[in-house]
Design an enzyme around this catalytic site. Sequence first.
Site, PDB file in Angstrom:
ATOM      1  N   GLU A 190     -23.754 -12.615  -6.025  1.00  0.00           N
ATOM      2  CA  GLU A 190     -25.130 -12.731  -6.515  1.00  0.00           C
ATOM      3  C   GLU A 190     -25.796 -13.958  -5.897  1.00  0.00           C
ATOM      4  OE1 GLU A 190     -25.797 -10.705 -10.547  1.00  0.00           O
ATOM      5  OE2 GLU A 190     -24.985 -12.689 -10.955  1.00  0.00           O
ATOM      6  N   HIS A 219     -21.389 -17.130 -14.121  1.00  0.00           N
ATOM      7  CA  HIS A 219     -22.720 -16.669 -13.729  1.00  0.00           C
ATOM      8  C   HIS A 219     -23.551 -17.870 -13.260  1.00  0.00           C
ATOM      9  CE1 HIS A 219     -26.779 -15.060 -13.896  1.00  0.00           C
ATOM     10  NE2 HIS A 219     -26.228 -13.853 -13.835  1.00  0.00           N
TER      11      HIS A 219
HETATM   12  P1  PGA Z   1     -31.441  -9.515 -11.986  1.00  0.00           P
HETATM   13  O1  PGA Z   1     -30.230 -10.411 -12.597  1.00  0.00           O
HETATM   14  O2  PGA Z   1     -30.929  -8.129 -11.863  1.00  0.00           O
HETATM   15  O3  PGA Z   1     -32.547  -9.674 -12.958  1.00  0.00           O
HETATM   16  O4  PGA Z   1     -31.761 -10.130 -10.641  1.00  0.00           O
HETATM   17  C1  PGA Z   1     -28.915 -10.264 -12.123  1.00  0.00           C
HETATM   18  C2  PGA Z   1     -27.992 -11.198 -12.849  1.00  0.00           C
HETATM   19  O5  PGA Z   1     -28.412 -12.284 -13.261  1.00  0.00           O
HETATM   20  O6  PGA Z   1     -26.820 -10.885 -13.066  1.00  0.00           O
END
Ligand code: PGA
Length: 249
Positions: free
Chosen positions: A163, A91
């Site tokens: 992401e 992550h």
């Molecule tokens: P968020 O976080 O939905 O608050 O943007 C996503 C993540 O960190 O996996």
Amino acid sequence: MSLLVANWKMQLSDAESAALAAAVAAADLGGTDVVLCPSFTALPDVRRVVYGTRVGLGAQDCAWEARASLTGEVSPADLAALGCRYVIVGHSERRLHLGETDAMVARKLQAVLEHGLQPILCVGESEEQWRSGAREEVIAEQVRSALTACAFTVAQPLIVAYEPVWAIGSGHPAAPMDAAHAASLITKVALEQCGTSAAFRTLVLYGGSVDAENARAFLDADGIQGFLVGTASQSADELLGLLAAIAGR
Ligand code: PGA
């Protein structure tokens, strides 16, 4: 059919996590598979709640070895024994704030696989990389390096969450078209690394400011099969609203 992975980060107490899990377990999930990733200490309580339901359990991270002198780390073997089926690996918050490198991510991915767990590999460019046009290069390299020693089987699809770092928790999601583009790039690199067996499957999720308002547009974009959600997964109202929006209700 889509997949929603709820990343509760370090935002909920153990009691809050169990209560939210109970609300999800009792909800109409429609065609969405839901995986809850509470903090480590809440895993046993959440497991008790979701046991025997179709809600899955995941961890937010794990160590790259089963047994080692790694103070403070959590073994993938113990996560498996606890009933976890999924582990988030790489992550961006760990890469950014906790010094996690591509090499560490690759080792963790391997360890997760060795323990029969399903990794959810996170990749994504920073705002600076996005502005400088390095997006594709960064995503491809992150996928490539994570999969160097890859051992995926046909029975187990590779789950990758795209992401963009600048979209996480910012209220500014990526454009669905850009997410679709990232998904095709991820799939291409994964195939190059893991072989071109027709049965090999890559499942790409989008993450970064997903909510009930914008979720459908991502599912309508090519190649996005679900979500990794932080903020909008951390209260019953928002999470159930998001699930309803995904189901088109
Ligand atoms: P968020 O976080 O939905 O608050 O943007 C996503 C993540 O960190 O996996």
